[in-house]
Design a protein around this motif. Structure first.
Motif, PDB file in Angstrom:
ATOM      1  N   GLU A 102     -21.563  34.756   5.978  1.00 17.52           N
ATOM      2  CA  GLU A 102     -21.383  34.567   4.507  1.00 17.52           C
ATOM      3  C   GLU A 102     -21.078  33.187   4.298  1.00 17.52           C
ATOM      4  N   ASP A 103     -21.474  32.499   3.143  1.00 20.54           N
ATOM      5  CA  ASP A 103     -21.137  30.962   2.911  1.00 20.54           C
ATOM      6  C   ASP A 103     -19.780  31.425   2.114  1.00 20.54           C
ATOM      7  N   ALA A 104     -19.018  30.073   2.015  1.00 19.64           N
ATOM      8  CA  ALA A 104     -17.853  30.137   1.178  1.00 19.64           C
ATOM      9  C   ALA A 104     -17.792  30.857  -0.087  1.00 19.64           C
ATOM     10  N   SER A 105     -18.975  30.593  -0.817  1.00 16.05           N
ATOM     11  CA  SER A 105     -18.923  31.199  -2.238  1.00 16.05           C
ATOM     12  C   SER A 105     -19.027  32.839  -2.155  1.00 16.05           C
ATOM     13  N   GLU A 106     -19.575  33.234  -0.965  1.00 16.27           N
ATOM     14  CA  GLU A 106     -19.962  34.576  -0.920  1.00 16.27           C
ATOM     15  C   GLU A 106     -18.321  35.192  -0.470  1.00 16.27           C
ATOM     16  N   SER A 107     -17.696  34.571   0.395  1.00 18.30           N
ATOM     17  CA  SER A 107     -16.500  35.024   0.858  1.00 18.30           C
ATOM     18  C   SER A 107     -15.750  35.124  -0.312  1.00 18.30           C
ATOM     19  N   ALA A 108     -15.666  34.033  -1.213  1.00 17.31           N
ATOM     20  CA  ALA A 108     -14.691  33.815  -2.106  1.00 17.31           C
ATOM     21  C   ALA A 108     -14.919  35.058  -3.265  1.00 17.31           C
ATOM     22  N   GLU A 109     -16.057  35.428  -3.351  1.00 14.75           N
ATOM     23  CA  GLU A 109     -16.433  36.611  -4.164  1.00 14.75           C
ATOM     24  C   GLU A 109     -15.852  37.966  -3.840  1.00 14.75           C
ATOM     25  N   LEU A 110     -15.790  38.028  -2.509  1.00 10.64           N
ATOM     26  CA  LEU A 110     -15.139  39.300  -1.961  1.00 10.64           C
ATOM     27  C   LEU A 110     -13.621  39.002  -1.900  1.00 10.64           C
ATOM     28  N   ILE A 111     -12.889  37.839  -1.587  1.00 11.43           N
ATOM     29  CA  ILE A 111     -11.683  37.906  -1.313  1.00 11.43           C
ATOM     30  C   ILE A 111     -10.854  37.494  -2.509  1.00 11.43           C
ATOM     31  N   ASP A 112     -11.349  36.537  -3.570  1.00  5.39           N
ATOM     32  CA  ASP A 112     -10.782  36.266  -4.836  1.00  5.39           C
ATOM     33  C   ASP A 112      -9.920  37.064  -5.518  1.00  5.39           C
ATOM     34  N   PRO A 113     -10.818  38.412  -5.775  1.00  6.46           N
ATOM     35  CA  PRO A 113     -10.257  39.466  -6.701  1.00  6.46           C
ATOM     36  C   PRO A 113      -9.136  40.124  -6.069  1.00  6.46           C
ATOM     37  N   ILE A 114      -9.340  40.269  -4.868  1.00  2.24           N
ATOM     38  CA  ILE A 114      -7.901  41.041  -3.989  1.00  2.24           C
ATOM     39  C   ILE A 114      -6.797  39.988  -4.252  1.00  2.24           C
ATOM     40  N   ALA A 115      -7.121  38.658  -4.070  1.00  2.00           N
ATOM     41  CA  ALA A 115      -5.848  37.920  -3.769  1.00  2.00           C
ATOM     42  C   ALA A 115      -5.294  37.712  -5.396  1.00  2.00           C
ATOM     43  N   GLN A 116      -6.234  37.798  -6.391  1.00  2.00           N
ATOM     44  CA  GLN A 116      -5.833  37.934  -7.688  1.00  2.00           C
ATOM     45  C   GLN A 116      -4.819  38.998  -8.067  1.00  2.00           C
ATOM     46  N   ALA A 117      -5.501  40.095  -7.668  1.00  2.00           N
ATOM     47  CA  ALA A 117      -4.674  41.444  -7.797  1.00  2.00           C
ATOM     48  C   ALA A 117      -3.298  41.521  -6.880  1.00  2.00           C
ATOM     49  N   CYS A 118      -3.402  40.903  -5.885  1.00  5.11           N
ATOM     50  CA  CYS A 118      -2.095  40.844  -5.083  1.00  5.11           C
ATOM     51  C   CYS A 118      -1.034  39.782  -5.957  1.00  5.11           C
ATOM     52  N   GLU A 119      -1.513  38.837  -6.571  1.00  9.22           N
ATOM     53  CA  GLU A 119      -0.607  37.833  -7.123  1.00  9.22           C
ATOM     54  C   GLU A 119      -0.016  38.558  -8.331  1.00  9.22           C
ATOM     55  N   ALA A 120      -1.028  39.265  -9.117  1.00  7.63           N
ATOM     56  CA  ALA A 120      -0.591  39.979 -10.361  1.00  7.63           C
ATOM     57  C   ALA A 120       0.517  41.052  -9.822  1.00  7.63           C
ATOM     58  N   GLY A 121       0.179  41.950  -8.768  1.00  3.82           N
ATOM     59  CA  GLY A 121       1.051  42.902  -8.351  1.00  3.82           C
ATOM     60  C   GLY A 121       2.170  42.495  -7.485  1.00  3.82           C
ATOM     61  N   GLN A 122       2.144  41.281  -7.083  1.00  7.29           N
ATOM     62  CA  GLN A 122       3.448  40.952  -6.026  1.00  7.29           C
ATOM     63  C   GLN A 122       3.175  41.614  -4.914  1.00  7.29           C
TER      64      GLN A 122
END
Length: 257
Positions: free
Chosen positions: A12-32
């Motif tokens: 997977e290229d960087a954009s595809e990886s970000a597509e999978l990882i970013d939503p989880i990272a954002q959820a982690c940040e929101a829920g600490q």
């Protein structure tokens, strides 16, 4: 009977990886909260074991992490996914190189990152072995002429050579595919490092409580316990995605009681 092929898997290229990882990272940040996924393959056999042993060398020419298991008593899914028990013409899900890399490929560049290199590409191989006689399993009978063993690899290529490899050899009966790798014991996870020094380690998961549960079940239990025992360490980390590279040594607090 052997039937095999090589295939090139595109990571997977960087954009595809970000597509999978970013939503989880954002959820982690929101829920600490922090998220650690150890893998069901199992993850520790493919990352923790080889990376730990690599830390005992001055040079690594090849590091290979192998699962060498007899699936005779395994009740998990493998017909559609791996083609075991199916006719040799059937193309299972994981024989698709892109799916195989998606399922296991992330570990290969993680090991490369830990070693300070960037891979040229990730490739895969897939082989199947057809049984000349019927074989009984806990899930039924595999008739003669159907697949009773598979072997596949995910390979990290660096400077034109495979330097990191994940390998699975899954068979119905220890005598299946006799020319393929086996451990010095049955049902083991093996790490082979060709380097200075070369290191060879086999890990066997067993129940010794008289319950009769098999090695595959013991391995599945350890897979879950890796995640469970990591909870205190994961909770101590900042919010976000956690890989084995961020975790400290996890000795299993409370396991001696």
């Amino acid at each position: 009977m052997l039937d095999g092929h090589d295939a090139v898997g595109v990571a997977e290229d960087a954009s595809e990886s970000a597509e999978l990882i970013d939503p989880i990272a954002q959820a982690c940040e929101a829920g600490q909260s922090s998220c650690f996924t150890t893998g069901i393959d199992p993850g520790f056999a493919n990352d923790l074991f080889p990376m730990t042993l690599m830390g005992l060398t001055s040079q690594v020419r090849l590091v290979r992490a192998s699962e060498l298991l007899d699936y005779t008593n395994y009740e998990g899914d493998y017909e559609f996914e791996m083609g075991i028990g199916r006719e040799p013409e059937f193309k299972p899900l994981l024989e698709n190189s892109d799916i195989l890399v998606f399922a296991w490929g992330a570990t290969v560049p993680m090991i490369a990152y830990a070693a300070g290199i960037e891979l040229d590409e990730i490739t895969t191989t897939w082989e199947k072995w057809v049984t000349p006689t019927e074989r009984k399993t806990v899930k039924g009978v595999i008739p003669a002429g159907n697949v009773a063993a598979v072997r596949f690899t995910i390979n990290g290529v660096y400077q034109g050579e495979t330097r990191i490899q994940l390998e699975h050899v899954n068979r119905i009966g220890q005598d299946a595919a006799p020319d393929w790798p086996s451990g010095t014991q049955d049902d083991v996870y093996r790490v082979d490092i060709q380097g200075t020094p070369s290191i060879f380690q086999e890990t066997a998961f067993r129940f010794t409580d008289g319950s009769g549960r098999d090695a595959a079940t013991a391995g599945c239990l350890s897979t879950g316990l890796r995640a469970l025992n990591a909870v205190p360490a994961v909770n101590d980390l900042p919010p976000g995605w956690v890989t084995p590279l961020e975790l400290p040594l996890i000795p299993g607090r409370g396991t001696i009681r």
